[in-house]
Write a protein that holds these residues in place. Sequence first.
Motif, PDB file in Angstrom:
ATOM      1  N   VAL A  29       0.679  -1.210  -0.077  1.00  0.00           N
ATOM      2  CA  VAL A  29       0.045  -0.166   0.063  1.00  0.00           C
ATOM      3  C   VAL A  29       0.866   1.382  -0.192  1.00  0.00           C
ATOM      4  O   VAL A  29       0.498   2.249  -0.731  1.00  0.00           O
ATOM      5  CB  VAL A  29      -1.194   0.068   1.162  1.00  0.00           C
ATOM      6  N   ARG A  30       1.795   1.091   0.807  1.00  0.00           N
ATOM      7  CA  ARG A  30       2.755   2.411   0.746  1.00  0.00           C
ATOM      8  C   ARG A  30       3.452   2.620  -0.475  1.00  0.00           C
ATOM      9  O   ARG A  30       3.558   3.952  -0.931  1.00  0.00           O
ATOM     10  CB  ARG A  30       3.982   2.247   1.859  1.00  0.00           C
ATOM     11  N   ALA A  31       3.949   1.521  -1.267  1.00  0.00           N
ATOM     12  CA  ALA A  31       4.780   1.779  -2.654  1.00  0.00           C
ATOM     13  C   ALA A  31       3.698   2.070  -3.642  1.00  0.00           C
ATOM     14  O   ALA A  31       3.865   2.951  -4.430  1.00  0.00           O
ATOM     15  CB  ALA A  31       5.317   0.616  -3.023  1.00  0.00           C
ATOM     16  N   ARG A  32       2.245   1.660  -3.565  1.00  0.00           N
ATOM     17  CA  ARG A  32       1.431   1.528  -4.772  1.00  0.00           C
ATOM     18  C   ARG A  32       0.327   2.717  -4.791  1.00  0.00           C
ATOM     19  O   ARG A  32      -0.411   2.663  -5.710  1.00  0.00           O
ATOM     20  CB  ARG A  32       0.887   0.342  -5.126  1.00  0.00           C
ATOM     21  N   GLN A  33       0.201   3.255  -3.473  1.00  0.00           N
ATOM     22  CA  GLN A  33      -1.056   3.861  -3.265  1.00  0.00           C
ATOM     23  C   GLN A  33      -1.282   5.258  -4.260  1.00  0.00           C
ATOM     24  O   GLN A  33      -2.363   5.414  -4.571  1.00  0.00           O
ATOM     25  CB  GLN A  33      -1.047   4.460  -1.832  1.00  0.00           C
ATOM     26  N   PRO A  34      -0.249   6.058  -4.629  1.00  0.00           N
ATOM     27  CA  PRO A  34      -0.370   7.080  -5.517  1.00  0.00           C
ATOM     28  C   PRO A  34      -0.945   6.738  -6.815  1.00  0.00           C
ATOM     29  O   PRO A  34      -1.830   7.168  -7.468  1.00  0.00           O
ATOM     30  CB  PRO A  34       0.847   7.697  -5.477  1.00  0.00           C
ATOM     31  N   VAL A  35      -0.479   5.557  -7.154  1.00  0.00           N
ATOM     32  CA  VAL A  35      -0.762   4.986  -8.635  1.00  0.00           C
ATOM     33  C   VAL A  35      -2.270   4.404  -8.764  1.00  0.00           C
ATOM     34  O   VAL A  35      -2.952   4.790  -9.619  1.00  0.00           O
ATOM     35  CB  VAL A  35       0.068   3.966  -9.274  1.00  0.00           C
ATOM     36  N   LEU A  36      -2.544   3.753  -7.444  1.00  0.00           N
ATOM     37  CA  LEU A  36      -3.899   3.344  -7.489  1.00  0.00           C
ATOM     38  C   LEU A  36      -4.920   4.337  -7.307  1.00  0.00           C
ATOM     39  O   LEU A  36      -6.234   4.388  -7.483  1.00  0.00           O
ATOM     40  CB  LEU A  36      -3.973   2.245  -6.298  1.00  0.00           C
ATOM     41  N   LEU A  37      -4.491   5.288  -6.333  1.00  0.00           N
ATOM     42  CA  LEU A  37      -5.353   6.529  -6.242  1.00  0.00           C
ATOM     43  C   LEU A  37      -5.941   7.292  -7.669  1.00  0.00           C
ATOM     44  O   LEU A  37      -6.826   7.596  -7.991  1.00  0.00           O
ATOM     45  CB  LEU A  37      -4.668   7.467  -5.263  1.00  0.00           C
ATOM     46  N   ARG A  38      -4.818   7.293  -8.390  1.00  0.00           N
ATOM     47  CA  ARG A  38      -5.002   7.871  -9.875  1.00  0.00           C
ATOM     48  C   ARG A  38      -5.830   7.257 -10.278  1.00  0.00           C
ATOM     49  O   ARG A  38      -6.789   7.780 -11.010  1.00  0.00           O
ATOM     50  CB  ARG A  38      -3.675   8.257 -10.575  1.00  0.00           C
ATOM     51  N   THR A  39      -6.000   5.721 -10.364  1.00  0.00           N
ATOM     52  CA  THR A  39      -6.968   4.889 -11.278  1.00  0.00           C
ATOM     53  C   THR A  39      -8.347   5.145 -10.595  1.00  0.00           C
ATOM     54  O   THR A  39      -9.284   5.159 -11.245  1.00  0.00           O
ATOM     55  CB  THR A  39      -6.343   3.552 -11.083  1.00  0.00           C
ATOM     56  N   ALA A  40      -8.359   5.152  -9.189  1.00  0.00           N
ATOM     57  CA  ALA A  40      -9.614   5.371  -8.419  1.00  0.00           C
ATOM     58  C   ALA A  40     -10.208   6.821  -8.909  1.00  0.00           C
ATOM     59  O   ALA A  40     -11.345   6.960  -9.197  1.00  0.00           O
ATOM     60  CB  ALA A  40      -9.505   5.301  -7.185  1.00  0.00           C
ATOM     61  N   ARG A  41      -9.468   7.703  -8.778  1.00  0.00           N
ATOM     62  CA  ARG A  41      -9.855   9.200  -9.339  1.00  0.00           C
ATOM     63  C   ARG A  41     -10.257   9.160 -10.888  1.00  0.00           C
ATOM     64  O   ARG A  41     -11.198   9.868 -11.205  1.00  0.00           O
ATOM     65  CB  ARG A  41      -8.668  10.105  -9.511  1.00  0.00           C
ATOM     66  N   SER A  42      -9.812   8.363 -11.669  1.00  0.00           N
ATOM     67  CA  SER A  42     -10.167   8.575 -13.295  1.00  0.00           C
ATOM     68  C   SER A  42     -11.754   7.718 -13.225  1.00  0.00           C
ATOM     69  O   SER A  42     -12.359   7.868 -14.145  1.00  0.00           O
ATOM     70  CB  SER A  42      -9.281   7.706 -13.941  1.00  0.00           C
ATOM     71  N   LEU A  43     -12.189   6.667 -12.076  1.00  0.00           N
ATOM     72  CA  LEU A  43     -13.441   6.175 -12.032  1.00  0.00           C
ATOM     73  C   LEU A  43     -14.493   6.989 -11.380  1.00  0.00           C
ATOM     74  O   LEU A  43     -15.555   6.740 -11.747  1.00  0.00           O
ATOM     75  CB  LEU A  43     -13.308   4.630 -11.479  1.00  0.00           C
ATOM     76  N   THR A  44     -14.236   8.085 -10.754  1.00  0.00           N
ATOM     77  CA  THR A  44     -15.101   8.943 -10.001  1.00  0.00           C
ATOM     78  C   THR A  44     -15.007  10.095 -10.241  1.00  0.00           C
ATOM     79  O   THR A  44     -13.946  10.607 -10.763  1.00  0.00           O
ATOM     80  CB  THR A  44     -15.145   8.646  -8.213  1.00  0.00           C
ATOM     81  N   ALA A  45     -15.889  11.155 -10.187  1.00  0.00           N
ATOM     82  CA  ALA A  45     -15.787  12.708 -10.435  1.00  0.00           C
ATOM     83  C   ALA A  45     -15.327  13.147  -8.980  1.00  0.00           C
ATOM     84  O   ALA A  45     -14.947  14.407  -9.086  1.00  0.00           O
ATOM     85  CB  ALA A  45     -17.162  13.214 -10.628  1.00  0.00           C
ATOM     86  N   ASN A  46     -15.313  12.556  -8.039  1.00  0.00           N
ATOM     87  CA  ASN A  46     -15.131  13.311  -6.493  1.00  0.00           C
ATOM     88  C   ASN A  46     -13.989  12.721  -6.051  1.00  0.00           C
ATOM     89  O   ASN A  46     -13.872  11.475  -5.890  1.00  0.00           O
ATOM     90  CB  ASN A  46     -16.146  13.137  -5.798  1.00  0.00           C
ATOM     91  N   PRO A  47     -12.865  13.545  -5.581  1.00  0.00           N
ATOM     92  CA  PRO A  47     -11.810  13.017  -5.237  1.00  0.00           C
ATOM     93  C   PRO A  47     -12.080  12.244  -3.676  1.00  0.00           C
ATOM     94  O   PRO A  47     -11.314  11.212  -3.258  1.00  0.00           O
ATOM     95  CB  PRO A  47     -10.724  14.144  -4.711  1.00  0.00           C
ATOM     96  N   SER A  48     -12.930  12.795  -3.094  1.00  0.00           N
ATOM     97  CA  SER A  48     -13.300  12.148  -1.631  1.00  0.00           C
ATOM     98  C   SER A  48     -14.012  10.828  -2.042  1.00  0.00           C
ATOM     99  O   SER A  48     -13.636   9.556  -1.231  1.00  0.00           O
ATOM    100  CB  SER A  48     -14.332  12.789  -0.834  1.00  0.00           C
ATOM    101  N   ASP A  49     -14.624  10.567  -2.928  1.00  0.00           N
ATOM    102  CA  ASP A  49     -15.425   9.303  -3.477  1.00  0.00           C
ATOM    103  C   ASP A  49     -14.176   8.217  -4.141  1.00  0.00           C
ATOM    104  O   ASP A  49     -14.195   7.229  -3.847  1.00  0.00           O
ATOM    105  CB  ASP A  49     -16.287   9.559  -4.787  1.00  0.00           C
TER     106      ASP A  49
END
Length: 185
Positions: A29-49
Amino acid sequence: MTTPVCTSASAAAAPARQTHPFPSFASYVRARQPVLLRTARSLTANPSDAEDLLQTALTKTYVAWERIEDHRALDGYVRRALLNTRTSQWRKRRVDEFVCEELPEPEPVPGAGDPAERQALRDAMWRAIARLPARQRAMVVLRYYEDLSEVQTAEVLGVSVGTVKSAVSRALSKLREDPELGLVR
């Protein structure tokens, strides 16, 4: 006794030794969180979501951590969990519609006027302010939009209070004479 003809085939038949690039879930999680968060942001319109979506997908990954054989494919597993979770959220979303006699419109505020006219006035005002010289524009914005006093405006700009008073006075007279604002009145 037979000798193997192909050494690569005999190596493939032997049980492969697992290599884990991430010794623990926390290190992954420490190593890959930024990359995975970018992927999650591409799936939602809201950064909190997106953060909530990633948290849910990582929870699912944590539960399955011991069952995942190839830790080199963890990103794919988490991406699939992100996509499946987002799809489930989208499917669960319901829109309730109620039949009613009258449309629930808000009561008009007396003296508020047409919202389109208010927006047109606001746009015309900002265009007129943008045409002011930079110093006058700064003083008008600080004085009337940021609601600073004359003393505070003078401190922010590093000028005297008298300079603020005279510059704001000249700016307001230019705004009163602006032809675009005259059409809106």
